[in-house]
Design a protein around this motif. Structure first.
Motif, PDB file in Angstrom:
ATOM      1  N   VAL A 218      14.328 -14.719   6.237  1.00  0.00           N
ATOM      2  CA  VAL A 218      13.051 -13.968   6.050  1.00  0.00           C
ATOM      3  C   VAL A 218      13.128 -12.741   7.278  1.00  0.00           C
ATOM      4  O   VAL A 218      13.493 -12.890   8.450  1.00  0.00           O
ATOM      5  CB  VAL A 218      11.823 -14.622   6.319  1.00  0.00           C
ATOM      6  N   HIS A 219      12.889 -11.646   6.876  1.00  0.00           N
ATOM      7  CA  HIS A 219      12.841 -10.375   7.884  1.00  0.00           C
ATOM      8  C   HIS A 219      11.367  -9.842   7.931  1.00  0.00           C
ATOM      9  O   HIS A 219      10.803  -9.511   7.083  1.00  0.00           O
ATOM     10  CB  HIS A 219      13.842  -9.379   7.163  1.00  0.00           C
ATOM     11  N   GLU A 220      11.275  -9.446   9.091  1.00  0.00           N
ATOM     12  CA  GLU A 220       9.804  -8.751   9.538  1.00  0.00           C
ATOM     13  C   GLU A 220      10.152  -7.412   9.955  1.00  0.00           C
ATOM     14  O   GLU A 220      11.103  -7.122  10.870  1.00  0.00           O
ATOM     15  CB  GLU A 220       8.917  -9.579  10.501  1.00  0.00           C
ATOM     16  N   ALA A 221       9.238  -6.636   9.732  1.00  0.00           N
ATOM     17  CA  ALA A 221       9.658  -5.135  10.019  1.00  0.00           C
ATOM     18  C   ALA A 221       8.209  -4.349  10.031  1.00  0.00           C
ATOM     19  O   ALA A 221       7.097  -4.877   9.365  1.00  0.00           O
ATOM     20  CB  ALA A 221      10.422  -4.298   9.283  1.00  0.00           C
ATOM     21  N   ILE A 222       8.026  -3.258  10.812  1.00  0.00           N
ATOM     22  CA  ILE A 222       6.481  -2.395  10.829  1.00  0.00           C
ATOM     23  C   ILE A 222       7.175  -1.213  10.114  1.00  0.00           C
ATOM     24  O   ILE A 222       7.995  -0.401  10.008  1.00  0.00           O
ATOM     25  CB  ILE A 222       6.601  -1.940  12.148  1.00  0.00           C
ATOM     26  N   VAL A 223       6.226  -1.326   8.871  1.00  0.00           N
ATOM     27  CA  VAL A 223       6.408  -0.024   7.882  1.00  0.00           C
ATOM     28  C   VAL A 223       5.023   0.725   8.076  1.00  0.00           C
ATOM     29  O   VAL A 223       3.918   0.032   7.380  1.00  0.00           O
ATOM     30  CB  VAL A 223       6.658  -0.555   6.420  1.00  0.00           C
ATOM     31  N   GLN A 224       5.084   2.071   8.168  1.00  0.00           N
ATOM     32  CA  GLN A 224       3.959   2.881   8.243  1.00  0.00           C
ATOM     33  C   GLN A 224       2.569   2.026   9.072  1.00  0.00           C
ATOM     34  O   GLN A 224       1.450   1.871   8.644  1.00  0.00           O
ATOM     35  CB  GLN A 224       3.277   3.111   6.725  1.00  0.00           C
ATOM     36  N   GLY A 225       3.046   1.446  10.161  1.00  0.00           N
ATOM     37  CA  GLY A 225       2.025   0.987  10.751  1.00  0.00           C
ATOM     38  C   GLY A 225       1.541  -0.480  10.814  1.00  0.00           C
ATOM     39  O   GLY A 225       0.937  -1.233  11.449  1.00  0.00           O
TER      40      GLY A 225
ATOM     41  N   TYR B  81      -2.671  11.349   0.233  1.00  0.00           N
ATOM     42  CA  TYR B  81      -3.699  10.671   1.285  1.00  0.00           C
ATOM     43  C   TYR B  81      -3.049   9.750   2.164  1.00  0.00           C
ATOM     44  O   TYR B  81      -2.069   9.171   1.997  1.00  0.00           O
ATOM     45  CB  TYR B  81      -4.448   9.686   0.226  1.00  0.00           C
ATOM     46  N   ASN B  82      -3.394  10.088   3.471  1.00  0.00           N
ATOM     47  CA  ASN B  82      -3.009   9.218   4.542  1.00  0.00           C
ATOM     48  C   ASN B  82      -4.464   8.429   5.251  1.00  0.00           C
ATOM     49  O   ASN B  82      -5.122   9.172   5.760  1.00  0.00           O
ATOM     50  CB  ASN B  82      -2.410  10.120   5.674  1.00  0.00           C
TER      51      ASN B  82
ATOM     52  N   PRO C  64      -4.135  -3.470  -4.008  1.00  0.00           N
ATOM     53  CA  PRO C  64      -4.355  -2.888  -2.745  1.00  0.00           C
ATOM     54  C   PRO C  64      -3.843  -1.261  -2.875  1.00  0.00           C
ATOM     55  O   PRO C  64      -2.572  -1.252  -3.178  1.00  0.00           O
ATOM     56  CB  PRO C  64      -4.141  -3.511  -1.702  1.00  0.00           C
ATOM     57  N   ILE C  65      -4.400  -0.343  -2.494  1.00  0.00           N
ATOM     58  CA  ILE C  65      -3.930   1.229  -2.344  1.00  0.00           C
ATOM     59  C   ILE C  65      -3.029   1.173  -1.292  1.00  0.00           C
ATOM     60  O   ILE C  65      -3.670   1.027   0.004  1.00  0.00           O
ATOM     61  CB  ILE C  65      -5.002   2.321  -2.484  1.00  0.00           C
ATOM     62  N   PRO C  66      -1.664   1.728  -1.131  1.00  0.00           N
ATOM     63  CA  PRO C  66      -0.959   1.975   0.246  1.00  0.00           C
ATOM     64  C   PRO C  66      -1.623   2.822   1.126  1.00  0.00           C
ATOM     65  O   PRO C  66      -2.516   3.698   0.563  1.00  0.00           O
ATOM     66  CB  PRO C  66       0.307   2.598  -0.654  1.00  0.00           C
ATOM     67  N   ILE C  67      -1.490   2.865   2.159  1.00  0.00           N
ATOM     68  CA  ILE C  67      -1.696   3.590   3.249  1.00  0.00           C
ATOM     69  C   ILE C  67      -1.408   5.145   2.988  1.00  0.00           C
ATOM     70  O   ILE C  67      -2.283   6.141   3.017  1.00  0.00           O
ATOM     71  CB  ILE C  67      -1.579   3.390   4.693  1.00  0.00           C
ATOM     72  N   LEU C  68      -0.235   5.539   2.722  1.00  0.00           N
ATOM     73  CA  LEU C  68       0.246   6.715   2.263  1.00  0.00           C
ATOM     74  C   LEU C  68       0.585   6.797   0.789  1.00  0.00           C
ATOM     75  O   LEU C  68       1.415   6.092   0.260  1.00  0.00           O
ATOM     76  CB  LEU C  68       1.451   7.017   2.921  1.00  0.00           C
TER      77      LEU C  68
END
Length: 236
Positions: A127-134, A197-198, A172-176
């Motif tokens: 299992v891998h964790e990462a920060i994507v777009q905050g 949209y951001n 859910p709509i992505p942040i970007l």
């Protein structure tokens, strides 16, 4: 290995052409293989471009990508479950012996910060964790080069299921995210409008926009208009 082994086994033409979206790309760039004061490791984190004066030897990096989008939520009567076989009508049967790395990543990040909503099978190798777009993302990783992955069966069909009853609410709509539509009539008033949209409360993201223009539209560079927060942003 062509289509005989590895991830390329999934590339069944009729399934790809019936997806919601697919695209191919080839990226070529110069990378520094040997530079002054650095070792000649191809994957060195400080490798530099050809333009750097300290670079002593340059290699060319070729990267091929294939992007495919399957909208099973809309076409599957609101069901969110999916599997490799449902998408590609095939499963992974073996790894390409020429590949030094071959992995499958499945996004299992919890929705609305709730836990244990998703279940993937078979169990991932890691299992891998990462920060994507905050946002913090969690990925189930299937290492196809791991001997234990194909121990019980020569067929790997990654599946994702929801543990609780599925609702019919929208995803859910992505942040970007972006929307695009064609408006107007003819060459005089015809236009392509792309809305980006951001929704992040404070963070800005770099964006590279690639437009696929319909064959029946003729574009003129002088008609390009960029509007940010209600104000026109004229290119320099």
């Amino acid at each position: 290995c062509s289509l005989q082994a590895g991830l390329a086994v999934l590339l069944k033409a009729e399934r790809l052409f019936h997806s919601s979206y697919h695209s191919q790309a080839v990226h070529i760039r110069p990378v520094c293989r040997v530079s002054a004061g650095l070792s000649s490791l191809p994957e060195h984190p400080k490798r530099k471009s050809k333009a750097d004066a300290s670079c002593l030897a340059v290699s060319w990096e070729l990267r091929q990508t294939l992007t495919v989008v399957f909208d099973f939520f809309s076409s599957g009567q609101g069901k969110k479950d999916w599997s490799l076989f449902k998408m590609f009508s095939r499963t992974l049967t073996d790894t390409c012996p020429l590949a030094s790395q071959s992995k499958v990543y499945v996004d299992i990040s919890p929705k609305n910060k709730e836990k244990e909503l998703l279940e993937v099978s078979p169990p991932p190798t890691s299992v891998h964790e990462a920060i994507v777009q905050g946002d913090k993302k969690t990925y189930a990783v299937y290492d196809l080069l791991s001997p234990s992955l194909f121990n019980t069966s020569r067929s790997l069909n990654v599946q994702l299921k929801w543990k609780r009853p599925q609702d019919s609410s929208e995803m859910p709509i992505p942040i970007l995210h972006a929307q695009r539509y064609v408006g107007g009539y003819g060459l005089q008033t015809g236009e392509i409008c792309t809305l980006i949209y951001n929704t992040h409360p404070y963070r800005a993201f770099p964006v590279i926009l690639l437009e696929t223009v319909p064959w029946y539209l003729r574009l003129y560079v002088h008609t390009l208009t960029i509007i940010t927060k209600g104000k026109e942003n004229k290119p320099s």
